[in-house]
Every structure is written in structure tokens, then in C-alpha cells.
Design a protein around this motif. Sequence first.
Motif, PDB file in Angstrom:
ATOM      1  N   UNK A 292       1.442  -1.259   0.342  1.00 35.14           N
ATOM      2  CA  UNK A 292       0.207   0.243   0.077  1.00 35.14           C
ATOM      3  C   UNK A 292       0.710   1.572  -0.375  1.00 35.14           C
ATOM      4  N   UNK A 293       2.079   1.149   0.519  1.00 38.40           N
ATOM      5  CA  UNK A 293       2.919   2.033   0.709  1.00 38.40           C
ATOM      6  C   UNK A 293       3.409   2.658  -0.631  1.00 38.40           C
ATOM      7  N   UNK A 294       4.086   1.911  -1.347  1.00 36.54           N
ATOM      8  CA  UNK A 294       4.799   1.738  -2.200  1.00 36.54           C
ATOM      9  C   UNK A 294       3.268   2.556  -3.580  1.00 36.54           C
ATOM     10  N   UNK A 295       2.462   2.003  -3.464  1.00 34.85           N
ATOM     11  CA  UNK A 295       1.507   2.275  -4.419  1.00 34.85           C
ATOM     12  C   UNK A 295       0.868   4.201  -3.980  1.00 34.85           C
ATOM     13  N   UNK A 296       1.190   4.286  -2.820  1.00 34.81           N
ATOM     14  CA  UNK A 296       0.771   5.857  -2.347  1.00 34.81           C
ATOM     15  C   UNK A 296       1.752   6.401  -3.061  1.00 34.81           C
ATOM     16  N   UNK A 297       2.866   6.357  -2.886  1.00 37.31           N
ATOM     17  CA  UNK A 297       3.757   7.023  -3.503  1.00 37.31           C
ATOM     18  C   UNK A 297       4.117   7.016  -4.646  1.00 37.31           C
ATOM     19  N   UNK A 298       3.486   5.789  -5.628  1.00 36.25           N
ATOM     20  CA  UNK A 298       3.435   6.162  -7.104  1.00 36.25           C
ATOM     21  C   UNK A 298       2.427   7.158  -7.327  1.00 36.25           C
ATOM     22  N   UNK A 299       1.218   7.421  -6.630  1.00 34.75           N
ATOM     23  CA  UNK A 299      -0.582   7.670  -6.717  1.00 34.75           C
ATOM     24  C   UNK A 299       0.252   8.968  -6.452  1.00 34.75           C
ATOM     25  N   UNK A 300       0.999   9.723  -5.162  1.00 34.31           N
ATOM     26  CA  UNK A 300       1.693  10.909  -5.413  1.00 34.31           C
ATOM     27  C   UNK A 300       1.957  11.602  -6.648  1.00 34.31           C
ATOM     28  N   UNK A 301       2.649  10.981  -6.933  1.00 31.86           N
ATOM     29  CA  UNK A 301       3.770  11.351  -7.894  1.00 31.86           C
ATOM     30  C   UNK A 301       3.021  11.791  -8.705  1.00 31.86           C
ATOM     31  N   UNK A 302       1.602  11.306  -9.282  1.00 34.60           N
ATOM     32  CA  UNK A 302       1.099  11.654 -10.558  1.00 34.60           C
ATOM     33  C   UNK A 302       0.356  12.891 -10.115  1.00 34.60           C
ATOM     34  N   UNK A 303      -0.310  13.062  -8.949  1.00 35.41           N
ATOM     35  CA  UNK A 303      -0.610  14.417  -8.261  1.00 35.41           C
ATOM     36  C   UNK A 303       0.062  16.056  -8.682  1.00 35.41           C
ATOM     37  N   UNK A 304       0.101  16.368  -9.857  1.00 36.40           N
ATOM     38  CA  UNK A 304       0.690  17.686 -10.196  1.00 36.40           C
ATOM     39  C   UNK A 304      -0.297  18.737  -8.356  1.00 36.40           C
ATOM     40  N   UNK A 305       1.478  19.668  -8.365  1.00 38.90           N
ATOM     41  CA  UNK A 305       0.721  20.848  -7.465  1.00 38.90           C
ATOM     42  C   UNK A 305       1.596  20.005  -5.968  1.00 38.90           C
ATOM     43  N   UNK A 306       1.844  21.119  -5.535  1.00 37.61           N
ATOM     44  CA  UNK A 306       3.137  21.595  -4.190  1.00 37.61           C
ATOM     45  C   UNK A 306       2.691  20.589  -3.449  1.00 37.61           C
ATOM     46  N   UNK A 307       1.336  20.430  -2.716  1.00 42.90           N
ATOM     47  CA  UNK A 307       1.101  19.434  -2.180  1.00 42.90           C
ATOM     48  C   UNK A 307       1.903  17.892  -2.001  1.00 42.90           C
ATOM     49  N   UNK A 308       0.805  17.748  -3.087  1.00 41.22           N
ATOM     50  CA  UNK A 308       1.962  16.376  -3.557  1.00 41.22           C
ATOM     51  C   UNK A 308       2.965  16.019  -2.877  1.00 41.22           C
ATOM     52  N   UNK A 309       3.498  16.827  -4.167  1.00 40.90           N
ATOM     53  CA  UNK A 309       5.336  17.112  -3.577  1.00 40.90           C
ATOM     54  C   UNK A 309       5.835  16.966  -2.231  1.00 40.90           C
ATOM     55  N   UNK A 310       5.732  18.285  -1.357  1.00 43.43           N
ATOM     56  CA  UNK A 310       5.819  18.365  -0.539  1.00 43.43           C
ATOM     57  C   UNK A 310       5.661  17.258   0.888  1.00 43.43           C
ATOM     58  N   UNK A 311       4.361  16.195   0.264  1.00 46.49           N
ATOM     59  CA  UNK A 311       4.388  14.838   0.772  1.00 46.49           C
ATOM     60  C   UNK A 311       5.034  14.159   0.777  1.00 46.49           C
ATOM     61  N   UNK A 312       5.701  14.273  -0.760  1.00 47.42           N
ATOM     62  CA  UNK A 312       7.194  13.407  -1.150  1.00 47.42           C
ATOM     63  C   UNK A 312       8.446  13.066  -0.095  1.00 47.42           C
ATOM     64  N   UNK A 313       8.236  14.972   0.059  1.00 50.05           N
ATOM     65  CA  UNK A 313       9.853  15.258   0.006  1.00 50.05           C
ATOM     66  C   UNK A 313      10.165  14.728   1.670  1.00 50.05           C
ATOM     67  N   UNK A 314       8.691  14.762   2.552  1.00 50.20           N
ATOM     68  CA  UNK A 314       8.663  14.932   3.293  1.00 50.20           C
ATOM     69  C   UNK A 314       9.065  13.759   4.629  1.00 50.20           C
ATOM     70  N   UNK A 315       8.688  12.982   3.503  1.00 47.58           N
ATOM     71  CA  UNK A 315       8.831  11.591   3.510  1.00 47.58           C
ATOM     72  C   UNK A 315      10.056  10.967   3.410  1.00 47.58           C
ATOM     73  N   UNK A 316      10.986  11.358   2.338  1.00 49.27           N
ATOM     74  CA  UNK A 316      12.221  10.734   1.889  1.00 49.27           C
ATOM     75  C   UNK A 316      13.002  11.630   2.990  1.00 49.27           C
ATOM     76  N   UNK A 317      12.548  12.268   4.177  1.00 47.32           N
ATOM     77  CA  UNK A 317      13.956  13.096   5.162  1.00 47.32           C
ATOM     78  C   UNK A 317      13.743  12.179   6.290  1.00 47.32           C
ATOM     79  N   UNK A 318      13.093  11.483   6.032  1.00 45.01           N
ATOM     80  CA  UNK A 318      12.377  10.654   7.786  1.00 45.01           C
ATOM     81  C   UNK A 318      13.253   9.635   7.333  1.00 45.01           C
ATOM     82  N   UNK A 319      14.018   9.057   8.349  1.00 44.05           N
ATOM     83  CA  UNK A 319      15.147   7.901   8.468  1.00 44.05           C
ATOM     84  C   UNK A 319      14.796   6.932   9.520  1.00 44.05           C
ATOM     85  N   UNK A 320      13.457   6.380   9.854  1.00 41.68           N
ATOM     86  CA  UNK A 320      12.453   6.070  10.101  1.00 41.68           C
ATOM     87  C   UNK A 320      11.900   4.711   9.270  1.00 41.68           C
TER      88      UNK A 320
END
Length: 483
Positions: A292-320
Motif C-alpha cells: 500500500x505504501x509503494x502504491x501511495x508513493x506512486x499515486x502522489x507522484x501523479x498528482x501535480x501540485x505543491x501539496x503532493x510534492x511536499x508529502x513526498x519530500x517529507x517522507x524522503x526526509x524521514x530516517x525511520x
Amino acid sequence: MQQQKMILGLLILGSVAAMPLAARVEADRPAADDPAGFRTTPPDAWLATDQADSLYREARQALNRGDYQRAAGMFRDIRSRYPDSGYTPDSFYWEAFSLYRMGSSDRLRRAADLLTQQARAFPDANTRRDADELMVRIQGELGRRGDAQAAETVVGIAVPAPPVAPADRAVPVPGAPPAPPRGVAQGQEQEEDIRVAALNALMPMDAERAIPILKQVLERRDEGSVELRRKAVFIVSQHDTEETAEILLDVVRNDPDSEVRAQAVFWLSQVPTDEAVVALDSILQHSTDRQVQEKAIFALSQHEGERADQALRSYVQRTDTPEDLRHNAIFWLGQSGSRENMEFLKQLYDQLQSDRLKERVIFALSQGDYPEEQAEWLMGIALTRNESMEMRKKALFWAGQMDEVNIGDLAELYDTMDDREMREQLVFTLSQRDEPAAIDKLIEIARSDPDEELRRKAIFWLGQSEDPRVAEVLLQIINEGGQ
């Protein structure tokens, strides 16, 4: 952007796998799987004595440059001129991929025909698995453009026909004919066909009539309805209503089948609302289901706009979080083409401890929409002595693939570079460029470099070139060695 975003059919391709992109010098035949599930880069030539070897190399270079029309013609020439070549089985796939990249409906249909021909003539070709997955993508794109048969094919592939459910649990479909007598095999098959056809008929139906029926399907929990629920998830996503995101999110939270949940996440990528982005962000941050998480990453990448990008950036910065998932998120940030994501990835690189994630950032920054700035950043990494040698070499390789990096600058860098490993990488990088100036520099190295091993490397890569000057140069080197 250098790669089209995926729209339909990815739900059946499995998880978004990481793509091994590091070039392999003098290797036999690397696997190069795309994050979408099929290859997008032909492997290095692996049949040096094959009669079609030089034609394959030229076709590969054309495709890697993005000259898809020329690449398609050359891969077609391999079959017409050298039908017995070892490159022929895969030429169907690479011609089809080139046509797919060009994108017109006629070319997509031609690509589908080529993949069908390959399946019949060369069922054991190395690209057959890739071809099956590319076929789904092509049919999905045709379906999105209004080809009803292609759309039906995608749904049929993605969701096989469900098993026959007990009559008292049948999906209520207004206007459906009565089911034939139970216990008769032919009647059961007919009942199943009617059930699937009725569900498919909801796709073009107006949302006011279709959504209540689909909700009834999705509320079922019996084992016999799993496939129906999977198909219903797709059809719900095709109806743009105020409750579409809410329905899909409810499936993610409550459906007992993991694949149904994963597909609901995927199809949230097609719901163009802020509510869908918020739902996907919540799923990515809190779900414990890896698929489900893998699909969520892909799904967010298909949404244009800062909100979706920010969600991915926040996730990438997590070390856990799992490194593989961060790896995928970095890839999709690189594909977005936004300046904000480019600057974020540059800053992220300095914070990362994992070489694998650093490598993914390097690749991501070779793919964006600001090539001059990205090429400058990559060359900066390549020239930074306190970077690891592997990262410097990878940055140099990907920078060297960009037209924004001048051959003259690479040649000058070779002369001033005192690090032997980087000089060796420069030899390889020069060999990947088509300009005559690159061959000039390789000839100079082959003739006069004081490092005998680097001269051998240059000679090796000159031997792979089709430049008409090379044969004479190699002959001169041979004759000089015999004196």
C-alpha cells in the motif's frame, strides 16, 4: 520531462521496484528494469561478432538520445536485414518501445502488433516479460484515448473474471437478465460472464446510477467477491464525484483483501482533488502495509501540485522508513520537473548517509527540466575530492550523458585530472558520446597516454566506434607496435 507519467495499468505490474541504473563497463548483458516494471534502456551490445552488432549499437544510441523515430527504424532494420541475428528477438520490443515513446494512437497500435508478433515468434526472448507489461501500458493509453476495446483489455488483464458466487449473494444490477439454472456448467459460465459484463457496463454509466451499485459491490466481504471488488475499485476511480476519494479511502481502511486495498491506493492517483492528496499522504505516513505504501508513493507522484510534492519530500526526509521506499520517492521527485524538487534533492544529497540513496539523487538530477543547472551540479559532485569515488564516478557518467556538458570540457578535464580512477571513468564517458571530438580525444589517449592501461581502455572503446577514422588509427597502432 524525459519520461511520461504512468496513467493506466500499473496496478498489475507489482511493486515499484528500484531501477539498477549504474553503467556496467565491459559486462555481458545487464538487467535494466524500469520503476514502472519494464525496460526503458537497451542493454549494452553483447554480441560483438554478430552481423547486426553495429546496427544494434547505433539503434541503442538513437533511443538513448530520445531519437525514437530513428531508433524504431533501425530496430526494424535489424529484423529485415539480419533475421538470424541474436539481436532480432529483442528488436520487436525495442521498436515497440520507441513507437510507444512517440505516442500517437497509430504508433501505439503498431507497437501492440509488434509485441504480439514477438510473443508468437520468440516466446523465450529476453524482453518477453517486459513486453507483456509494456503491452498493458499501451492498451491502457489507448483506452484512455477512447479505444473501448483497449480499455476493456486493460481491465480484463488487471482483474481476471471472478469465480461464481452463490445466487443469494449476486450483485444487484438493474436490468440484468435472470441467471440460468445453477448446477449446469454452461449456465454457470454464462452467469459469470453476465456478472462481469454488468460491472463493466457501469464504467460509461453516469455516476448517479453507477456509484450506488459499486458501493454495494465494495461492501461485500465474501471470498467470492474479491475479484469483483478489485474491478469495482477501478470503475469507481473513473467517476469523478465528490465522494470518489472517500469511497476509495474507505476501501483502503476496511477491505480485508490486501490487493484490493493496494489498488484503491493506486487509483487515488487518478482522482484530481486535494482530498485525494490528503488521503494518500495519510496512507503513506501511517500505513504498515508495504504494498500500500509503494502504491501511495506512486499515486502522489501523479498528482501535480505543491501539496503532493511536499508529502513526498517529507517522507524522503524521514530516517525511520524503509530505504527502498525512500529510494522510489526520490525517483518520482526527480521526474516531477519542478524547480522546488530539484533544489530539494540537491540539499538532500548532503544530508544522506546511504550511498544507494545518494546514487538515486544523482540519477534523478540527470533527468529533470533544468539541464544546465543539473549538469553543473553533477560535475561539481564529480570534482569534489571528499566525495566517495563511486559517487564521483556516477556523477561524471550521468553528467557525460547530457549535451550541456561540452566534450571540450571533458577532454580538458582528462588532461588536468590527476586521479587515475576518474581518468578511467572519463575514457568510458567519452566513449558514450557521438561527437567527433570525443573520438579525437580517445585517439589521442590511445596513441600517447603514458598510462598503458588507460591506452588499452581507449583502444577498446575505439574498437566499438563506427567512426571511419578508427580503423586506420588502430592499424597504425598495430604497425607501430610491430616495429
